[in-house]
Structures are given as structure tokens and as C-alpha cells.
Scaffold this motif. Structure first.
Motif, PDB file in Angstrom:
ATOM      1  N   ASN A   6       6.244   2.063  -5.305  1.00 35.45           N
ATOM      2  CA  ASN A   6       6.840   0.867  -4.880  1.00 35.45           C
ATOM      3  C   ASN A   6       6.133  -0.020  -4.057  1.00 35.45           C
ATOM      4  O   ASN A   6       6.180  -1.414  -4.470  1.00 35.45           O
ATOM      5  CB  ASN A   6       8.381   1.477  -4.446  1.00 35.45           C
ATOM      6  N   ARG A  17       3.439  -1.662  -6.303  1.00 34.99           N
ATOM      7  CA  ARG A  17       4.263  -2.796  -7.135  1.00 34.99           C
ATOM      8  C   ARG A  17       4.494  -3.936  -6.475  1.00 34.99           C
ATOM      9  O   ARG A  17       4.562  -5.117  -7.061  1.00 34.99           O
ATOM     10  CB  ARG A  17       5.561  -2.241  -7.897  1.00 34.99           C
ATOM     11  N   SER A  18       4.703  -4.176  -5.228  1.00 35.38           N
ATOM     12  CA  SER A  18       4.993  -5.058  -4.404  1.00 35.38           C
ATOM     13  C   SER A  18       3.756  -6.093  -4.134  1.00 35.38           C
ATOM     14  O   SER A  18       3.830  -7.313  -3.700  1.00 35.38           O
ATOM     15  CB  SER A  18       5.522  -4.904  -2.939  1.00 35.38           C
ATOM     16  N   ASP A  71      11.007  -1.260   1.293  1.00 35.70           N
ATOM     17  CA  ASP A  71      10.001  -0.132   1.506  1.00 35.70           C
ATOM     18  C   ASP A  71       9.797   0.467   2.854  1.00 35.70           C
ATOM     19  O   ASP A  71       9.706   1.539   2.920  1.00 35.70           O
ATOM     20  CB  ASP A  71       8.641  -0.731   1.053  1.00 35.70           C
TER      21      ASP A  71
END
Length: 545
Positions: free
Chosen positions: A500, A503-504, A516
Motif C-alpha cells: 500500500n 502504491r502511494s 498507512d
């Protein structure tokens, strides 16, 4: 057919014959980009031999042969129904698949033959046609160093787990390394030079600078100075190092490194001139799994470098007295920092053991299969057996100059039988119930015979105090060593969080998003609980009495 598993019964049985799902599908289409592992082979029946190509797949649990090739070899065997199932619920039925036996070898004359049993015939393998030319081999770096001969418009007629050589396929560098080790290893060994003639730059001035830097650290750190003085004295006494009469070599300028084979002079280091050597270490996972198979468990600078290679291992020393002129020493044994040391140490250890294979096959197998670097792990059914094997292993190593020490076992009787040092014996016996031993990255409680994990307070403090960034998250995750996947249930959550974060699209040193960071902090709060995890080492509890 990667990872396939085939079960079959005779005709008229009531249950279905099935193969597990395959990772590779062949539906008659050609592969223009993918290169399949086609290798030339020779197949032998009782009456004739034929050359062909095989598709090698180490994950397969069955071997398939085209029916036309089987007929040409005049192979025969019982015919039973065979059903192969691929991904996507695609199945293929072979109502008259024969189970045959055939021998196989490399295509060279007088090559060693291997027997393949229960090979199943298939009416049409329908494998893709493939060609490999010289230009293609040169364009693929990972293939350019392998001994692959070009071929044109070839279809494999055999598919599965095939062994055609008694030696693993090696690169040219690994082949050269093996040649050097075989030629130079007696009671000493030679460094694995990349080329026969190496011209090394003079590193004396670099060595002087490093010596002064070390002496400055020693002057500020008395424990470091004491350690260095004691270690160097110990190395002199044991003959690992000796002082040279002359500081320079009048014939050649040899590199003199201060315990760092990666130190560069004029852009070149000793490691740049050495081959790493073939990876002959036993599988870490295999060693650990075998360590867990049986109830009784046990665990365990001696390789001399030949004279002509020792000048490459010179260094300077003057007992911490900066007023003295530096003296030149040479390391006569292998150093841990040289890139070829792991391969050399493992080769010498195995070669020494193989001298005893006829008299002590079990002990030699234990040395070659259950030793990882310098740790020997063994599990057996009884304490008497482990003592017998350990004593033999100890004798074999001693014959090559290797001393086994720091014995640890879940049995006090085993420790008493093997430990020669009375002081060390008393220490280990008295502390066994509370002892915590590191076993190839895992932690073992021999008194309770349990595996555990240790998360240091420093790691937790650093992870909690510093602001969480992508780099910090990755560093913490990678610090939890779990070679057997015992913490998969816990680590998978951290990896999802890292996904995650990735993906940021933030940089390595940027703060995490609020979501997160909250997930990461929640996971960190649970990390300390890993210290309480206890897992039985032995996987065969029912066999214990």
C-alpha cells in the motif's frame, strides 16, 4: 508440465486418475518469445538408442514421452488410463498410456546413463517448436556463459524431471573455479583467480592509512584495542599469520589488504580479481527442515592458502604502537572477507569428508547435507545414535584439521559425551534449561526443545522513535528473519502494508500517509509479541516416549 503430479490405477477402477494443476500450459500454440529448457539427450531401450530433445522441469513429479518415440525405441509396458488436468479446467485423457522404463544420458559418447522408471506415454505431446542460434545466445547475457549448443526447429519429445549429468550445469566461471579447487586442494587450497595472470596495484600506502585509522579507533576504545591485541597474538600463536622479513616484494607488486578484500586501490580490489566460485552450500531450508525431523538434535580459520597465493593477503601491523615502523604480515589461511572463501571452505570440508565415505557413509552424508557454512545441525531418533554420528563427524573433521566446538543438544547426556572442555561442559549443563541458541538465524531453546524468535529492544525502540518512512518500514520488515515461513501469518500483514505504501508513490524518505502510518503502528505494536512465540522443533511428536 511444471509441478505436475499424476496418480493412476488399472483399467476398471472406480476412482478417477488425476494430475494436479500445471503452471505451464501447452495447447498447440508456438512460443515466439519464451525460451523453454530444451536439452539434447540420448535415450536407450534394450534394443536401440536414439537422440532426442527433452523439456526439463525440476518441479514435475512424472515424466512424459511421445508415443511415436516410445514405439521407435520399441518400449513396452502396461497400459492404463491417464488424465492430465491443466489450469482453466482443461483436461486431456490418454486411455492407453503405457508405463515404460527407459535409460537416459547426455548426448556425448560414453556418457553416464540414468534409469527413468514409470515414464508415461502420450499420443501427442504437442510441445512448441524452438530454435536457438548463436546470435540469440550472445544476446541473452544469462545464456552466454552456459555450455548450450545451437539447434534449429526442434520439438521436445520427452518432458519432465530429467537428469542427464552427474554434475550440475555450471557457468564458465564456476567451471574454472572447480578446476582450480580440484587442482590446488590437498591440505591447502588456492585462491580462485579470474585469470591465470593477475597484475595487482601496489596498495602499501592505502594499508598505512587504514592502519593509522584503526590505531586512532583503538586509542579511543580500550576494549577494541584489547580485542585486537589478543586476536593478533592468538593468530600468531596458531600460525594463521606470520611476519615477513621484507615489507615489499622486489619481484611483484602484490595487494596488501587490511582484512578487507573489497578495499580498492586504483579502482581495483582483491575481490575484483577473484571468482566467487560455485554455490555448493546445502540448502538452508533443507538443513533446517532436516533439523526438525527427529527427536534428538545437535549442532556444531582452518583452511590454509597455498604459498604462492599468500602474498595477496598481506597486511600491516605494529601492536598498536604508532611510533614503530609498520611491519608486514601475511595471512596464511583463508580470510572471511574474500569472495571465494565460502566456496573454498565448503569444497575443502566436503572433500575431506568424502575420503571416509566407504567406512562412514552416514557421517559423511551428515557433513555434506546438514552443514551450512560452519554450523552442523543433525536430528536422529535416539541419543545413542546422535552421539555415535557426532563422534564420527568429529573424527572426520579432526583428520582435516577442523576443530568442532560449542556443542549444543536437547539432551544433557549428548553434551556430556561430546564436550571435551570441562569448564564449557559445566557451563552448558547448568544453563541448558535457560539457554537460547542461534541456529542459522532461528533461535532454539534446547532445554525445552522449542524454536522461538527474538526481536531486540533496539529494533523496537528505533522503529518507534524514528518517523516512519518507506525506507524505515522496509528495513524493519527485512530484519525479521524467517527462513521456514513460520511467521507467515504475521509477516504477510506487513508486506500488504508495504504494498500500500508503494502504491502511494511516495519517495523513500517521505512520511507515510495517515492511513498507512496507522496500519504500520498497529503492526509495530504487535511485534514484541513475537518473543513469546514457541514452536516445537521436532515435527514427529508421536514418535517420542
Amino acid at each position: 508440465m511444471s509441478g505436475s503430479k499424476v496418480e493412476h490405477t488399472g483399467q476398471g477402477s472406480n476412482h478417477r486418475i488425476k494430475a494436479s494443476e500445471s503452471a505451464v500450459m501447452f495447447h498447440g500454440s508456438s512460443a515466439s518469445k519464451t525460451l523453454f529448457r530444451y536439452v539434447p539427450i540420448t535415450l536407450y531401450s534394450k534394443s536401440k538408442s536414439l537422440r532426442a530433445y527433452a523439456l526439463v522441469d525440476e518441479g514435475a513429479e512424472c515424466t512424459l514421452i511421445g508415443r511415436a518415440l516410445a514405439d521407435e525405441l520399441e518400449l513396452d509396458g502396461p497400459a492404463t488410463q491417464l488424465c492430465l488436468k491443466w489450469t482453466g479446467d482443461i483436461t486431456k485423457n490418454e486411455p492407453e498410456s503405457m508405463s515404460v522404463a527407459v535409460s537416459i544420458s547426455a548426448p556425448e559418447h560414453n556418457a553416464i546413463q540414468y534409469a527413468l522408471k514409470n515414464v508415461r506415454t502420450i499420443a501427442n505431446l504437442d510441445l512448441p517448436e524452438q530454435s536457438i542460434g548463436p546470435q540469440l545466445l550472445k544476446s541473452r547475457k544469462h545464456l552466454s556463459t552456459l555450455p548450450i549448443l545451437p539447434f534449429n526447429n526442434v520439438k521436445a519429445q520427452l518432458m519432465g524431471r530429467v537428469s542427464v549429468s552427474s554434475h550440475p550445469l555450471r557457468s564458465k566461471e564456476d567451471e574454472r573455479s572447480m578446476q582450480i579447487m580440484e587442482a590446488t586442494t590437498t591440505w591447502q587450497t588456492g585462491l580462485l583467480w579470474r585469470f591465470d595472470r593477475m597484475h595487482l596495484p601496489d596498495s602499501y600506502q592505502m594499508a598505512v592509512r587504514r592502519l593509522k585509522c584503526l590505531e586512532a579507533k583503538m586509542s579511543k576504545d580500550p576494549p577494541l584495542k584489547e580485542f585486537m591485541m589478543n586476536t593478533m597474538h592468538d593468530y600468531k600463536q596458531k600460525g594463521y599469520i606470520h611476519r615477513l622479513k621484507d615489507i615489499t616484494n622486489p619481484n611483484k607488486k602484490k595487494t596488501r589488504l587490511v582484512w578487507d578484500a573489497a578495499a580498492k586501490v586504483s579502482g581495483m580490489s582483491l575481490n575484483d580479481c577473484l571468482l566467487k566460485g560455485p554455490d555448493t552450500l546445502a540448502s538452508l531450508m533443507g538443513v533446517l527442515i532436516r533439523f526438525r525431523e527427529r527427536p534428538f538434535a545437535d549442532m556444531f580459520h582452518q583452511v590454509k592458502v597455498r604459498l604462492e597465493d599468500q602474498p595477496a593477503q598481506k597486511f600491516l601491523w605494529r601492536d598498536g604502537d604508532s611510533s614503530r615502523f609498520p611491519e608486514s604480515f601475511v595471512v596464511q589461511v583463508m580470510t572471511f572477507d574474500a569472495s571465494c572463501s565460502p566456496a573454498l571452505a565448503n569444497y575443502v570440508k566436503n572433500r575431506n569428508a568424502e575420503r571416509f565415505v566407504a567406512e562412514h557413509p552416514d557421517a559423511v552424508k551428515a557433513i555434506c547435507k546438514n552443514t551450512f557454512v560452519d554450523d552442523w545441525l543433525q536430528s536422529v531418533d535416539t541419543g545413542a545414535v546422535v552421539i555415535q554420528i557426532a563422534e564420527t563427524v568429529k573424527m572426520i573433521h579432526a583428520s582435516g584439521g577442523f576443530e568442532m566446538r560449542r556443542w549444543t543438544s536437547n539432551s544433557k547426556q549428548v553434551i556430556q559425551a561430546l564436550e571435551d572442555d570441562c569448564e564449557e561442559l559445566d557451563k552448558r549443563i547448568s544453563a541448558q534449561d535457560e539457554a537460547q541458541e542461534k541456529v542459522l538465524g532461528l533461535w532454539w531453546l534446547p532445554g525445552q526443545d522449542l524454536l522461538t524468535f527474538v526481536v531486540t529492544p533496539n529494533l523496537l525502540a528505533k522503529a518507534s522513535k524514528e518517523r516512519p518512512t518507506k525506507r524505515r518500514v522496509l528495513s524493519v520488515i527485512m530484519s525479521i528473519f524467517d527462513p521456514l515461513g513460520l511467521l507467515g501469518f504475521f509477516n504477510i500483514r506487513a508486506k500488504i502494508i508495504l504494498q500500500n505504501i508503494w502504491r502511494s508513490n511516495i519517495g523513500w524518505e517521505y512520511d507515510l500517509t495517515n492511513e498507512d502510518e496507522a496500519d504500520w503502528q498497529h503492526w509495530l505494536d504487535l511485534v514484541s509479541n513475537l518473543n513469546a512465540v514457541r514452536i516445537p522443533r521436532c515435527m514427529k511428536w508421536e514418535s517420542r516416549t
